[in-house]
Design an enzyme around this catalytic site. Sequence first.
Site, PDB file in Angstrom:
ATOM      1  N   GLY A 118      -3.554  35.125  44.779  1.00  0.00           N
ATOM      2  CA  GLY A 118      -3.050  36.284  44.031  1.00  0.00           C
ATOM      3  C   GLY A 118      -1.953  36.990  44.813  1.00  0.00           C
ATOM      4  N   ARG A 172      -2.081  29.142  42.266  1.00  0.00           N
ATOM      5  CA  ARG A 172      -3.355  28.561  42.702  1.00  0.00           C
ATOM      6  C   ARG A 172      -3.208  27.069  42.424  1.00  0.00           C
ATOM      7  NH1 ARG A 172      -6.232  33.388  43.664  1.00  0.00           N
ATOM      8  NH2 ARG A 172      -5.883  34.949  42.063  1.00  0.00           N
ATOM      9  N   ASP A 231      -8.530  33.870  51.981  1.00  0.00           N
ATOM     10  CA  ASP A 231      -9.406  32.845  52.567  1.00  0.00           C
ATOM     11  C   ASP A 231      -9.130  31.442  52.029  1.00  0.00           C
ATOM     12  OD1 ASP A 231     -10.726  34.588  54.178  1.00  0.00           O
ATOM     13  OD2 ASP A 231     -12.492  34.794  52.902  1.00  0.00           O
ATOM     14  N   THR A 263      -3.881  40.132  50.491  1.00  0.00           N
ATOM     15  CA  THR A 263      -4.710  40.248  49.289  1.00  0.00           C
ATOM     16  C   THR A 263      -5.043  41.715  49.064  1.00  0.00           C
ATOM     17  OG1 THR A 263      -6.873  39.819  48.291  1.00  0.00           O
ATOM     18  CG2 THR A 263      -6.782  39.630  50.674  1.00  0.00           C
ATOM     19  N   ASP A 292      -7.693  42.680  47.830  1.00  0.00           N
ATOM     20  CA  ASP A 292      -9.159  42.820  47.805  1.00  0.00           C
ATOM     21  C   ASP A 292      -9.783  43.304  49.119  1.00  0.00           C
ATOM     22  OD1 ASP A 292      -8.915  41.754  45.241  1.00  0.00           O
ATOM     23  OD2 ASP A 292      -9.379  39.716  45.883  1.00  0.00           O
ATOM     24  N   ASP A 308     -10.895  41.582  51.414  1.00  0.00           N
ATOM     25  CA  ASP A 308     -12.138  40.816  51.574  1.00  0.00           C
ATOM     26  C   ASP A 308     -12.033  39.728  52.645  1.00  0.00           C
ATOM     27  OD1 ASP A 308     -10.374  39.201  50.212  1.00  0.00           O
ATOM     28  OD2 ASP A 308     -11.811  38.511  48.718  1.00  0.00           O
ATOM     29  N   ARG A 317     -12.207  41.090  43.015  1.00  0.00           N
ATOM     30  CA  ARG A 317     -12.960  39.830  42.931  1.00  0.00           C
ATOM     31  C   ARG A 317     -14.436  40.122  43.237  1.00  0.00           C
ATOM     32  NH1 ARG A 317     -10.777  33.956  44.301  1.00  0.00           N
ATOM     33  NH2 ARG A 317      -8.817  35.076  44.471  1.00  0.00           N
TER      34      ARG A 317
HETATM   35  P1  ADP Z   1      -6.843  33.317  48.189  1.00  0.00           P
HETATM   36  O1  ADP Z   1      -5.961  32.614  49.151  1.00  0.00           O
HETATM   37  O2  ADP Z   1      -6.305  34.641  47.775  1.00  0.00           O
HETATM   38  O3  ADP Z   1      -8.287  33.349  48.649  1.00  0.00           O
HETATM   39  P2  ADP Z   1      -7.527  31.192  46.340  1.00  0.00           P
HETATM   40  O4  ADP Z   1      -8.967  31.101  46.741  1.00  0.00           O
HETATM   41  O5  ADP Z   1      -7.202  31.080  44.900  1.00  0.00           O
HETATM   42  O6  ADP Z   1      -6.806  32.512  46.828  1.00  0.00           O
HETATM   43  O7  ADP Z   1      -6.770  30.036  47.145  1.00  0.00           O
HETATM   44  C1  ADP Z   1      -5.366  29.905  47.029  1.00  0.00           C
HETATM   45  C2  ADP Z   1      -4.996  28.457  47.113  1.00  0.00           C
HETATM   46  O8  ADP Z   1      -5.342  27.943  48.396  1.00  0.00           O
HETATM   47  C3  ADP Z   1      -5.680  27.526  46.132  1.00  0.00           C
HETATM   48  O9  ADP Z   1      -5.128  27.550  44.841  1.00  0.00           O
HETATM   49  C4  ADP Z   1      -5.442  26.195  46.811  1.00  0.00           C
HETATM   50  O10 ADP Z   1      -4.113  25.773  46.639  1.00  0.00           O
HETATM   51  C5  ADP Z   1      -5.644  26.561  48.282  1.00  0.00           C
HETATM   52  N1  ADP Z   1      -7.040  26.308  48.652  1.00  0.00           N
HETATM   53  C6  ADP Z   1      -8.137  27.005  48.299  1.00  0.00           C
HETATM   54  N2  ADP Z   1      -9.255  26.440  48.784  1.00  0.00           N
HETATM   55  C7  ADP Z   1      -8.857  25.326  49.448  1.00  0.00           C
HETATM   56  C8  ADP Z   1      -9.555  24.292  50.167  1.00  0.00           C
HETATM   57  N3  ADP Z   1     -10.865  24.292  50.275  1.00  0.00           N
HETATM   58  N4  ADP Z   1      -8.796  23.318  50.729  1.00  0.00           N
HETATM   59  C9  ADP Z   1      -7.456  23.315  50.633  1.00  0.00           C
HETATM   60  N5  ADP Z   1      -6.760  24.250  49.958  1.00  0.00           N
HETATM   61  C10 ADP Z   1      -7.437  25.245  49.374  1.00  0.00           C
HETATM   62  O1  F6P Z   2      -7.424  38.331  44.763  1.00  0.00           O
HETATM   63  C1  F6P Z   2      -6.679  39.270  44.043  1.00  0.00           C
HETATM   64  C2  F6P Z   2      -7.168  39.344  42.613  1.00  0.00           C
HETATM   65  O2  F6P Z   2      -6.349  40.251  41.910  1.00  0.00           O
HETATM   66  C3  F6P Z   2      -8.640  39.732  42.452  1.00  0.00           C
HETATM   67  O3  F6P Z   2      -8.833  41.116  42.588  1.00  0.00           O
HETATM   68  C4  F6P Z   2      -8.918  39.183  41.090  1.00  0.00           C
HETATM   69  O4  F6P Z   2     -10.291  38.875  40.943  1.00  0.00           O
HETATM   70  C5  F6P Z   2      -8.098  37.930  41.048  1.00  0.00           C
HETATM   71  O5  F6P Z   2      -7.064  38.082  41.999  1.00  0.00           O
HETATM   72  C6  F6P Z   2      -7.497  37.618  39.704  1.00  0.00           C
HETATM   73  O6  F6P Z   2      -6.852  36.401  39.795  1.00  0.00           O
HETATM   74  P1  F6P Z   2      -5.898  35.785  38.688  1.00  0.00           P
HETATM   75  O7  F6P Z   2      -4.500  36.303  38.949  1.00  0.00           O
HETATM   76  O8  F6P Z   2      -5.980  34.309  38.923  1.00  0.00           O
HETATM   77  O9  F6P Z   2      -6.407  36.215  37.355  1.00  0.00           O
END
Ligand code: ADP
Ligand code: F6P
Length: 324
Positions: free
Chosen positions: A15, A76, A107, A129, A131, A133, A175
Site C-alpha cells: 500500500g 501487490r 513486512d 506503511t 498502519d 504495524d 489492516r
Molecule cells: P506490505 O509490504 O505493505 O506488507 P504486502 O503484504 O501486500 O504489503 O506485500 C507487498 C508485496 O511484497 C507483495 O505484493 C509481493 O509482491 C511481495 N511479497 C509479499 N510476501 C512475499 C513473500 N512471502 N515472498 C516474496 N515476496 C512477497
Molecule cells: O497497509 C495499508 C492499507 O491501507 C491498510 O490499512 C489496508 O488494510 C490495506 O492497505 C488496503 O489495501 P488495498 O489498497 O489493497 O485495498
Amino acid sequence: MADEIKTVAVLTSGGDAPGMNAAIRSVVRTAISRGLKVKGIKKGYNGLLNEDIIDMQPRNVSDIIQRGGTILGTARCLEFKKAEYQKKGAEICRKHGIDGIVVIGGDGSYRGAQALSRLGINTVGVPGTIDLDIACTDYTIGFDTAVNTAMEAIDKVKDTSSSHERCSIIEVMGRNAGYIALWCGIANGAEDVLLPEKYDFNEQEIINHIIESRKKGKTHHLIINAEGIGHSTSMARRIEAATGVETRATILGYMQRGGNPTAMDRYYASIMGAYAVDIMLQGKTNRVVGYRNGVFTDFDIEDALKMQKNIDEYQFEVAHLLTV
Ligand code: ADP
Ligand code: F6P
C-alpha cells in the site's frame, strides 16, 4: 552479496503511504552524492519482473517531497512470492547492472527483499506503511499523515454527530493493527475505541456505555472502530436498535492514504532513505531500517519479521480513562 555497489535501485511496494516520495528522493540524492548510479523500479516487484526500470537523476525527484502517493507507483505482486519469479527478478537486476535495491514498504515487501538478498542482490527495507504495524520500528513512514488526516475527518463527523445528538461509528484503516484507531481514539476524544488486538466482541458493553453516557448528559457518542474489526454498518444498526439512539457509520477508507505528508513523515522518510543507502554501502544486505528509542538503526530482515508488536496497555487504558 555484490562485491562493490555501483548501482542501486529503489522501489515502492504494498500500500502507498504519504512520505514515500520523500524517501525515494532521499535514496536517489544520497546515492548520487555518494557517487552511485540510481535506477527507479516502477510498480513494486511487478515492475521488476516487467523490466519497468528507469534511470533516476537528482532532477527526477525535484518537487516531490511534499506530494502524497509514490511517483514510482506501487503494486501487490503475488507472483513474487514464488521462487521462480524471485530468481527471474534477481536475473533482471544483474541484466540491468543493479547491485542493490532499497525496498520501501511493509513486512510483505521485506520478504521479497529477503528472497532477492539470498539470490545475491543486496537489499535494504525502509518502513513505509500507514498502519505502524512493523514490529522492529517505533515509526513507519505515512502513519503521522494518515492519523492526522483521519483525526481531521473525525472532528468534522463529530460536529454533525453532536448537533444531531447521534452516535457515530467511524472506521479507520490499519489492516490487522489498531494504531490509527488508538491514536484517533485519544486525539479525537472518542467514547469507545475498538482495536483488533483488544476487542472481545462484547457489544452489550458498548450499548450500556452509550445508555450511561446519555443519562450523564453527553450529546454524542463517538466510537472509533478499526478496520481489522470492521462491520461498522451492521454494528450501527444493532446499536441503534438496542439503544434507541440514532447511529451512523462512516468508513473513512482510502482518503487516509493520500495527501501531502506531514513534516514528521518527510523528515523520517528523508533520514531513513539516506540511512538505507549508507548501510548498503557499508556492505550490509538483508536489512531493514528502523527507528527505536530515539535512534535510527537497522535489523536483519529475518529477525525483524519474527518480532512482535503489541498495543501499549497504559496508552490503551488512558484512551478509556479520558472518556468519563
Ligand atoms: P506490505 O509490504 O505493505 O506488507 P504486502 O503484504 O501486500 O504489503 O506485500 C507487498 C508485496 O511484497 C507483495 O505484493 C509481493 O509482491 C511481495 N511479497 C509479499 N510476501 C512475499 C513473500 N512471502 N515472498 C516474496 N515476496 C512477497
Ligand atoms: O497497509 C495499508 C492499507 O491501507 C491498510 O490499512 C489496508 O488494510 C490495506 O492497505 C488496503 O489495501 P488495498 O489498497 O489493497 O485495498
